[in-house]
Motif scaffolding. Sequence first.
Motif, PDB file in Angstrom:
ATOM      1  N   ARG A  94       0.772  -1.052  -0.055  1.00 31.85           N
ATOM      2  CA  ARG A  94       0.020   0.031  -0.073  1.00 31.85           C
ATOM      3  C   ARG A  94       0.851   1.337   0.129  1.00 31.85           C
ATOM      4  NH1 ARG A  94      -4.296  -0.584   4.854  1.00 31.85           N
ATOM      5  NH2 ARG A  94      -4.733   1.657   3.981  1.00 31.85           N
ATOM      6  N   LYS A  95       2.041   1.199  -0.306  1.00 32.19           N
ATOM      7  CA  LYS A  95       2.885   2.386  -0.118  1.00 32.19           C
ATOM      8  C   LYS A  95       2.576   3.663  -0.902  1.00 32.19           C
ATOM      9  CE  LYS A  95       7.813   3.751  -0.537  1.00 32.19           C
ATOM     10  NZ  LYS A  95       9.277   3.367  -0.959  1.00 32.19           N
ATOM     11  N   ASP A  96       2.284   3.280  -2.170  1.00 30.35           N
ATOM     12  CA  ASP A  96       1.748   4.664  -2.998  1.00 30.35           C
ATOM     13  C   ASP A  96       0.621   5.270  -2.487  1.00 30.35           C
ATOM     14  OD1 ASP A  96       3.879   4.072  -4.712  1.00 30.35           O
ATOM     15  OD2 ASP A  96       2.752   2.992  -6.366  1.00 30.35           O
ATOM     16  N   GLU A  97      -0.512   4.613  -2.321  1.00 29.78           N
ATOM     17  CA  GLU A  97      -1.637   5.184  -1.730  1.00 29.78           C
ATOM     18  C   GLU A  97      -1.215   5.808  -0.285  1.00 29.78           C
ATOM     19  OE1 GLU A  97      -4.837   2.422   0.347  1.00 29.78           O
ATOM     20  OE2 GLU A  97      -3.704   1.097  -1.176  1.00 29.78           O
ATOM     21  N   THR A  98      -0.569   5.088   0.511  1.00 28.26           N
ATOM     22  CA  THR A  98      -0.305   5.790   1.944  1.00 28.26           C
ATOM     23  C   THR A  98       0.649   6.872   1.824  1.00 28.26           C
ATOM     24  OG1 THR A  98      -0.130   3.445   2.860  1.00 28.26           O
ATOM     25  CG2 THR A  98       0.792   5.339   4.150  1.00 28.26           C
ATOM     26  N   THR A  99       1.508   6.806   0.996  1.00 30.54           N
ATOM     27  CA  THR A  99       2.391   8.032   0.492  1.00 30.54           C
ATOM     28  C   THR A  99       1.646   9.367   0.379  1.00 30.54           C
ATOM     29  OG1 THR A  99       4.473   6.803   0.029  1.00 30.54           O
ATOM     30  CG2 THR A  99       4.041   9.002  -0.825  1.00 30.54           C
ATOM     31  N   GLU A 100       0.504   9.032  -0.695  1.00 30.43           N
ATOM     32  CA  GLU A 100      -0.247  10.134  -1.178  1.00 30.43           C
ATOM     33  C   GLU A 100      -1.067  10.676  -0.066  1.00 30.43           C
ATOM     34  OE1 GLU A 100      -3.486  11.004  -4.412  1.00 30.43           O
ATOM     35  OE2 GLU A 100      -1.896   9.947  -5.158  1.00 30.43           O
ATOM     36  N   ALA A 101      -1.849   9.732   0.761  1.00 28.43           N
ATOM     37  CA  ALA A 101      -2.427   9.957   2.155  1.00 28.43           C
ATOM     38  C   ALA A 101      -1.543  10.985   3.019  1.00 28.43           C
ATOM     39  CB  ALA A 101      -2.931   8.841   2.815  1.00 28.43           C
ATOM     40  N   LEU A 102      -0.340  10.461   3.220  1.00 29.45           N
ATOM     41  CA  LEU A 102       0.470  11.183   4.261  1.00 29.45           C
ATOM     42  C   LEU A 102       0.759  12.504   3.826  1.00 29.45           C
ATOM     43  CD1 LEU A 102       3.767   9.657   5.789  1.00 29.45           C
ATOM     44  CD2 LEU A 102       3.285  12.234   5.497  1.00 29.45           C
ATOM     45  N   VAL A 103       0.875  12.723   2.535  1.00 28.04           N
ATOM     46  CA  VAL A 103       1.040  14.317   1.899  1.00 28.04           C
ATOM     47  C   VAL A 103      -0.147  14.874   2.119  1.00 28.04           C
ATOM     48  CG1 VAL A 103       1.435  15.291  -0.277  1.00 28.04           C
ATOM     49  CG2 VAL A 103       2.775  13.273   0.187  1.00 28.04           C
ATOM     50  N   ARG A 104      -1.237  14.472   1.768  1.00 34.95           N
ATOM     51  CA  ARG A 104      -2.534  15.166   1.948  1.00 34.95           C
ATOM     52  C   ARG A 104      -2.978  15.479   3.397  1.00 34.95           C
ATOM     53  NH1 ARG A 104      -5.421  15.481  -2.693  1.00 34.95           N
ATOM     54  NH2 ARG A 104      -5.151  13.878  -4.456  1.00 34.95           N
ATOM     55  N   GLU A 105      -2.276  14.713   4.247  1.00 38.08           N
ATOM     56  CA  GLU A 105      -2.729  14.944   5.728  1.00 38.08           C
ATOM     57  C   GLU A 105      -1.817  15.802   6.521  1.00 38.08           C
ATOM     58  OE1 GLU A 105      -5.127  12.194   8.502  1.00 38.08           O
ATOM     59  OE2 GLU A 105      -3.009  11.573   8.889  1.00 38.08           O
ATOM     60  N   GLU A 106      -0.449  15.636   6.275  1.00 35.82           N
ATOM     61  CA  GLU A 106       0.648  16.300   6.951  1.00 35.82           C
ATOM     62  C   GLU A 106       1.202  17.316   6.201  1.00 35.82           C
ATOM     63  OE1 GLU A 106       4.481  17.113   8.974  1.00 35.82           O
ATOM     64  OE2 GLU A 106       4.007  16.230   7.037  1.00 35.82           O
ATOM     65  N   GLY A 107       1.119  17.220   4.938  1.00 36.28           N
ATOM     66  CA  GLY A 107       1.762  18.420   4.115  1.00 36.28           C
ATOM     67  C   GLY A 107       3.086  17.927   3.663  1.00 36.28           C
TER      68      GLY A 107
END
Length: 483
Positions: free
Chosen positions: A81-94
């Motif tokens: 799930r690395k790609d989706e988790t990476t994008e989620a982290l960007v959207r949440e933390e910046g």
Amino acid sequence: MASSYENFVNGQWVESETNATFEVRNPARTDELVGEYQDSSLADVEAAVEAAADAQDDWAGTPGPERGDLLKRAGTLLEQRKDETTEALVREEGKTRAEAAGEVQRAIDIFAYYGQKTRDLGGTVKSASGRNTELTTRQEPLGTVALVTPWNYPIAIPAWKLAPALAAGNTAVVKPASEAPGMARVLFECLEEAGLPDGVANLVTGSGSDVGRPLVEHQAIDGVSFTGSTAVGTQVAQTVTDDLKRVQCEMGGKNPTVVMPSADVNEAVEIVGQGAFGTTGQSCTAASRAIVHDQIYDEFVDTMVEYAESVDIGPGLDDPDMGPHVSESELQSTLEYVEIGRDEGATLETGGERLTDGEYADGYYVEPAVFSDVDNEMRIAQEEIFGPVLAVIRADDFEDALSLANDVDYGLSASIVTQDTTEANEFLDRIEAGVAKVNEKTTGLELHVPFGGYKNSSTNTYREQGDAGLDFFTTTKTIYRNY
């Protein structure tokens, strides 16, 4: 429409008994709602701790390699799930996409590392003084632990607390920071899919006052691991130690990079700039002080200004050099420190302005700031800012530079840029910091070596990561066996 996410208690995803939620928004575009999380209460904490305490004996009795296999499966699921988790982290933390991807990979590696380390748990054999006697030691889990994690590394820090805790046979309750709770949720989804037994690990979201405080104060909690500000960490440590429980707090930093005349100035600026402005300066190991020898001070400042002005700022999904602050309050704190620096008489060479035009209009953006003519007694040289603000301090010689580097209440990370091996070795011997580096930025840590600070950067009890991470989550029993 953004999803609403639940707590994870006793193997089930459940709503808070409050029926209340809080919002998390994209710091690059505040009109984007990322998710809604449970605004939990004491009753939710009680349920999570009770579930963890009830599961502790069975989990401690599970063979270490079996616990390790579960951790490795969870890490493999996270990797998928690395790609989706990476994008989620960007959207949440910046964070920028590159920063977020590196952090997710670190969490994957941590689970793999501690999954394997479970095979090394055990104890030692000692030589007894008497005949017909076996003398051994045994590592045993603490019991049920509380893990309180920050927003700036929202998946790596929960991983490096939770993985060794579970590896050692403890059960846990995790309370993530409310600014970025989604990454801890992803870890729990992976653990659940990997086969985590009910109650072994539990996740409760909410405020520090309503969730964090009753969690660390709970009588069924046997140990507390906290990462956050020095002010809150000090309170946590005092509360926990009053009950004679084990505590581990990693807190703030005011990290220096010393730059000596033998250094290549361009290389030194690159090292300092990456340490100061990477992750938008929102790292406890960020370089917030550059202590520069007088011979190259002016050249360093000029080159540092060029570097800061070249930093590409934008939404993390575009993968710029620097993303936004995580929240309005963090942005305002940085802007206030810029004004404090000006008021104190330091020279603002560049940056320090909020960006509001075009793509920046709906985000928490600020230009990286460089101050010169900074005296080490100024607040911008003594207090943790947690933003992209660099104070450049002039030093007369090596001894003066080392004295300035040590003249703060913190001692987390420090580095020196020099080609003089004597200076490098003297620095490593005498710097008052838990992490010391030569010709490297202050940020960036290997996962298999101890991490922690001196002075007000840590409770100076136990280190995190590597074997030290297991040391905190285990206690030693000495066994005499007379046959």
